[in-house]
Design a protein around this motif. Structure first.
Motif, PDB file in Angstrom:
ATOM      1  N   PHE A 141     -13.151   4.526  23.057  1.00  9.54           N
ATOM      2  CA  PHE A 141     -14.390   3.846  22.672  1.00  9.54           C
ATOM      3  C   PHE A 141     -14.117   2.351  22.760  1.00  9.54           C
ATOM      4  CE2 PHE A 141     -14.547   7.929  20.486  1.00  9.54           C
ATOM      5  CZ  PHE A 141     -15.829   8.359  20.774  1.00  9.54           C
ATOM      6  N   VAL A 142     -14.647   1.712  23.781  1.00 12.88           N
ATOM      7  CA  VAL A 142     -14.388   0.286  24.025  1.00 12.88           C
ATOM      8  C   VAL A 142     -12.869   0.040  24.013  1.00 12.88           C
ATOM      9  CG1 VAL A 142     -15.126  -2.060  23.461  1.00 12.88           C
ATOM     10  CG2 VAL A 142     -16.493  -0.115  22.674  1.00 12.88           C
ATOM     11  N   GLU A 143     -12.162   0.845  24.763  1.00 11.30           N
ATOM     12  CA  GLU A 143     -10.711   0.752  24.909  1.00 11.30           C
ATOM     13  C   GLU A 143      -9.945   1.136  23.641  1.00 11.30           C
ATOM     14  OE1 GLU A 143      -9.042   0.247  27.734  1.00 11.30           O
ATOM     15  OE2 GLU A 143     -11.002   0.257  28.685  1.00 11.30           O
ATOM     16  N   ILE A 144     -10.638   1.559  22.600  1.00  8.60           N
ATOM     17  CA  ILE A 144      -9.970   1.986  21.364  1.00  8.60           C
ATOM     18  C   ILE A 144      -9.801   3.497  21.408  1.00  8.60           C
ATOM     19  CG2 ILE A 144     -10.085   2.053  18.850  1.00  8.60           C
ATOM     20  CD1 ILE A 144     -11.856  -0.394  18.948  1.00  8.60           C
ATOM     21  N   PRO A 145      -8.605   4.025  21.161  1.00  3.79           N
ATOM     22  CA  PRO A 145      -8.402   5.476  21.211  1.00  3.79           C
ATOM     23  C   PRO A 145      -9.221   6.188  20.148  1.00  3.79           C
ATOM     24  CG  PRO A 145      -6.481   4.384  20.272  1.00  3.79           C
ATOM     25  CD  PRO A 145      -7.362   3.307  20.828  1.00  3.79           C
ATOM     26  N   ALA A 146      -9.670   7.383  20.481  1.00 10.04           N
ATOM     27  CA  ALA A 146     -10.518   8.137  19.554  1.00 10.04           C
ATOM     28  C   ALA A 146      -9.806   8.432  18.243  1.00 10.04           C
ATOM     29  CB  ALA A 146     -10.958   9.448  20.214  1.00 10.04           C
TER      30      ALA A 146
END
Length: 299
Positions: A141-146
């Motif tokens: 999510f926007v380069e952030i891991p789930a």
């Protein structure tokens, strides 16, 4: 403390604040964040849960056993099982009046033995049924891991619920003055069981994250995360005597511990010494923040 640590680490590693580095930091901090959140509930009422990391390890073993045949239902069954294990700790502590330190110390040995027996004292690979939890590793999510997003969402939702629900306010009151809560009609025994149940649930969520990121379940997979989780709670400003703290403080404490881990690695500190650092951090944080006005004698 968090800002100073970030600046120090960035001075040694200029790429620290890059998106890839922050992604790795959040991914590695996610299980600690969830374990710290669970620990916070128990510390908030003036107790301690020494079994939370062992329960998370046991949870990864259950995932490895149940995912192939049950899929998503295996995840739910594991979460229920660990929540019930936490509730059992709370029941013994509350209704049998056994100190939480002793109850969870015994539970740590119990569930460690069960995990070793169920797993055959070996690491179990997660292959069949892995898709049920694999999205936590692969989805962004926007380069952030789930996995990091899940941990953040759980913390923030918990913060909102604790501010709006009477049970959340009662947990704070339990740590400050349990007798006053009892005299005002509060069900202190049930609140104690609730705190330990939530601790078990958070251990289960941490197990899901660990299973997804490590592709395996093992009877000792999360054991080394006990000290970092406790350190995150106390560094975040939760009083070890109870009554003071909350999810947002725990989130900040987790980020402090996460950045500290990165700083130790950059400084070339042997990972074997990390537990020493966490132990020192816990002692220092408690010594600096202990509210001695509420305690006639410190034992």
């Amino acid at each position: 403390m968090l800002v100073v640590l970030v600046l120090v680490v960035r001075s040694r590693q200029p790429s620290f604040l890059s998106v890839p580095s922050l992604r790795v930091l959040l991914e590695s901090a996610a299980p600690i964040m969830l374990l710290a959140l669970g620990q916070m509930f128990v510390i908030l009422i003036g107790g301690i849960d020494l079994s939370i990391a062992v329960l998370a390890s046991f949870g990864t073993v259950l995932l490895a056993k149940w995912l192939p045949g049950m899929g998503v239902l295996g995840v739910l069954a594991m979460l229920v099982t660990l929540s019930m294990a936490g509730a059992l700790n709370g029941f013994i502590s509350a209704y049998l009046q056994v100190p939480s330190f002793i109850v969870t110390l015994g539970a740590m040995g119990l569930w460690s033995g069960v995990a070793l027996t169920v797993s055959g004292a070996s690491t179990l690979p997660l292959r069949e049924g892995y898709d049920a939890i694999g999205w936590l590793k692969d989805l962004r999510f926007v380069e952030i891991p789930a996995s990091g997003v899940l941990a953040l969402v759980v913390v923030l939702v918990t913060a909102v619920l604790m501010r709006t629900l009477s049970a959340g306010r009662a947990l704070h009151a339990m740590g400050l003055a349990e007798r006053a809560v009892l005299m005002s009609g509060g069900r202190t025994l049930r609140l104690r069981v609730l705190a330990f149940t939530l601790s078990g649930l958070c251990a289960g969520l941490a197990a899901v994250v660990l299973g997804a990121t490590q592709f395996s379940g093992a009877p000792t997979l999360a054991n080394a995360l006990l000290l970092p989780a406790i350190a995150a709670v106390v560094v975040g400003g939760s009083a070890i005597t109870g009554g003071v703290g909350g999810p947002v403080r725990t989130l900040i404490g987790t980020l402090v511990i996460g950045v500290l881990r990165v700083g130790l690695n950059i400084s070339g500190v042997d990972p074997a010494y990390e537990q020493v650092v966490y132990g020192v951090v816990i002692i220092a944080a408690v010594a600096l923040t202990l509210d001695r006005s509420r305690m006639k004698v410190v034992k």
